[in-house]
Design a protein around this motif. Structure first.
Motif, PDB file in Angstrom:
ATOM      1  N   ASP A  39     -40.007  12.181  20.556  1.00 26.29           N
ATOM      2  CA  ASP A  39     -40.886  11.772  21.661  1.00 26.29           C
ATOM      3  C   ASP A  39     -42.335  12.190  21.436  1.00 26.29           C
ATOM      4  O   ASP A  39     -43.215  11.831  22.204  1.00 26.29           O
ATOM      5  N   GLN A  40     -42.592  12.969  20.364  1.00 26.72           N
ATOM      6  CA  GLN A  40     -43.933  13.435  19.997  1.00 26.72           C
ATOM      7  C   GLN A  40     -44.574  14.256  21.109  1.00 26.72           C
ATOM      8  O   GLN A  40     -45.781  14.334  21.221  1.00 26.72           O
ATOM      9  N   SER A  41     -43.752  14.877  21.917  1.00 30.98           N
ATOM     10  CA  SER A  41     -44.266  15.654  23.031  1.00 30.98           C
ATOM     11  C   SER A  41     -43.297  16.775  23.365  1.00 30.98           C
ATOM     12  O   SER A  41     -42.954  17.591  22.507  1.00 30.98           O
ATOM     13  N   PHE A  42     -42.811  16.792  24.592  1.00 35.40           N
ATOM     14  CA  PHE A  42     -42.053  17.902  25.149  1.00 35.40           C
ATOM     15  C   PHE A  42     -40.761  18.195  24.385  1.00 35.40           C
ATOM     16  O   PHE A  42     -40.511  19.324  23.958  1.00 35.40           O
ATOM     17  N   ASN A  43     -39.916  17.181  24.190  1.00 36.82           N
ATOM     18  CA  ASN A  43     -38.653  17.384  23.484  1.00 36.82           C
ATOM     19  C   ASN A  43     -38.872  17.786  22.031  1.00 36.82           C
ATOM     20  O   ASN A  43     -38.148  18.630  21.489  1.00 36.82           O
ATOM     21  N   ASP A  44     -39.856  17.173  21.391  1.00 36.64           N
ATOM     22  CA  ASP A  44     -40.127  17.515  19.998  1.00 36.64           C
ATOM     23  C   ASP A  44     -40.579  18.965  19.843  1.00 36.64           C
ATOM     24  O   ASP A  44     -40.291  19.607  18.832  1.00 36.64           O
ATOM     25  N   MET A  45     -41.303  19.475  20.832  1.00 37.43           N
ATOM     26  CA  MET A  45     -41.712  20.876  20.771  1.00 37.43           C
ATOM     27  C   MET A  45     -40.489  21.790  20.841  1.00 37.43           C
ATOM     28  O   MET A  45     -40.391  22.781  20.105  1.00 37.43           O
ATOM     29  N   ALA A  46     -39.542  21.453  21.703  1.00 34.36           N
ATOM     30  CA  ALA A  46     -38.310  22.237  21.777  1.00 34.36           C
ATOM     31  C   ALA A  46     -37.537  22.157  20.472  1.00 34.36           C
ATOM     32  O   ALA A  46     -37.006  23.158  19.972  1.00 34.36           O
ATOM     33  N   ALA A  47     -37.481  20.958  19.893  1.00 32.81           N
ATOM     34  CA  ALA A  47     -36.778  20.763  18.623  1.00 32.81           C
ATOM     35  C   ALA A  47     -37.414  21.575  17.507  1.00 32.81           C
ATOM     36  O   ALA A  47     -36.719  22.119  16.642  1.00 32.81           O
TER      37      ALA A  47
END
Length: 367
Positions: free
Chosen positions: A67-75
């Protein structure tokens, strides 16, 4: 400050579960720094060179990785922990339109499969975590952006809440917007009108007003709950931003998840600036829009996820509510592209004033 507020007219009757956004670390409460184990078809399992017997379950919100945002940061935080500690991981993401029951099933299956800890990405998992965690008292749960409570309104012993001072980082990008604006007219696009996203708006407005008390700030939320499509509809983001640029705004900040890519497209078409959120979005955006991304409000979900996993690996899991703020490096502003290099000294002065307590940033909009 002058402000205009609008709400996009297109609302959906379906209930979607989406989280934004989108850190530092601390060990204390307060300020800190297709698979049968999951009901979702978007599930993967990965195992590094195992040096730990810990199995981490990660439940993403809609969009998951990419998603290049919130989910990717968690990943990213999960990936770092996997690389360093050799943990086993199981990842699953929410589906469009799913209800709380589906989230409960996802968390339950991770628990039954022996994953510990289990991390829920986003406030949409609040009810599911509150239901599942008490049933598995020996499992450490964490949730990003919410503080679940039991039936009596008390904190749940085996749930760690990883929350952020989004308003503080948003203050800095609001100041950047005002310093760079030539028209004295800027905008804010929120994905869904929730208290969490209002924190982004409140900080942005306060930062802009600190620079220019007479600045005009256009505000538009793409949807109202229970319609959460405002976090995943680039066309809505583009339309909202186009209207602001057409009305004279020359900088627009989005806190709208996947809808933000539409804001970037509108900025490029208008030859104006946009501000990203959660990740340093300059780094993942298409080259055609990079010159128009002034900065991004960074929300270090990756650090929060990594810190929590590390605490479990170390045998002392974080507990309670851990807040990631400016003092902890949990929020901030990005410098990629060099467009804020000339105002960095001013932004860093505001940052220090917030850390020192000289500036107290509001968490709700003025009106």
């Amino acid at each position: 400050m002058r402000r205009s507020t609008k709400l996009a007219a297109v609302l959906s009757a379906g209930i979607l579960s989406v989280a934004l956004a989108a850190c530092g670390s601390s060990d204390s409460e307060g300020s800190a720094a297709e698979d049968t184990t999951s009901p979702s078809a978007e599930t993967s399992e990965s195992t590094g060179a195992a040096t730990s017997d810990i199995k981490v379950g990660m439940a993403y919100d809609i969009g998951g990785r990419g998603d290049q945002s919130f989910n990717d940061m968690a990943a990213s935080g999960l990936d770092q922990a996997k690389s360093e500690f050799g943990i086993e991981t199981q990842e699953s993401e929410a589906s469009d339109g799913e209800d709380d029951a589906a989230k409960v099933e996802r968390l339950t299956q991770l628990a039954e499969a022996g994953y510990n800890p289990i991390i829920a990405v986003g406030f949409a998992y609040d009810a599911a975590v509150a239901e599942v965690a008490p049933q598995y008292a020996d499992i450490d749960f964490a949730i990003i952006d919410d503080v679940p409570a039991d039936a009596d309104g008390n904190p749940i012993d085996n749930v760690t809440s990883l929350v952020f001072a989004e308003e503080q980082g948003s203050f800095l990008v609001g100041a950047a917007a005002a310093l760079k604006s030539e028209s004295g007219h800027i905008g804010f696009v929120g994905g869904v009108n929730t208290p969490l996203i209002q924190k982004f708006q409140a900080g942005y407005e306060a930062g802009a007003e600190a620079v220019n008390p007479d600045i005009t700030v256009d505000v538009q939320y793409l949807t109202e709950p229970p319609d959460y499509t405002g976090f995943s509809d680039p066309s809505k983001g583009k339309t909202a931003a186009e209207g602001m640029y057409d009305d004279g705004a020359d900088v627009v900040y989005h806190a709208a998840g996947g809808s933000g890519s539409g804001v970037f497209e509108a900025a490029a078409a208008a030859g104006a600036y946009a501000i990203g959120v959660d990740a340093d979005q300059y780094l993942t955006a298409d080259a055609s829009v990079q010159p128009y991304i002034l900065t991004s409000m960074q929300k270090r979900v990756d650090v929060a996820v990594y810190d929590f996993i590390k605490s479990v690996v170390d045998g002392s899991p974080k507990t309670g509510t851990v807040t990631y703020d400016l003092a902890a490096g949990g929020v901030g502003y990005a410098t990629s592209g060099g467009l804020v290099d000339d105002i960095a000294t001013q932004l860093d002065d505001y940052k220090q004033q917030i850390i020192d307590g000289t500036i107290e940033v509001p968490t709700t909009p003025e009106s």
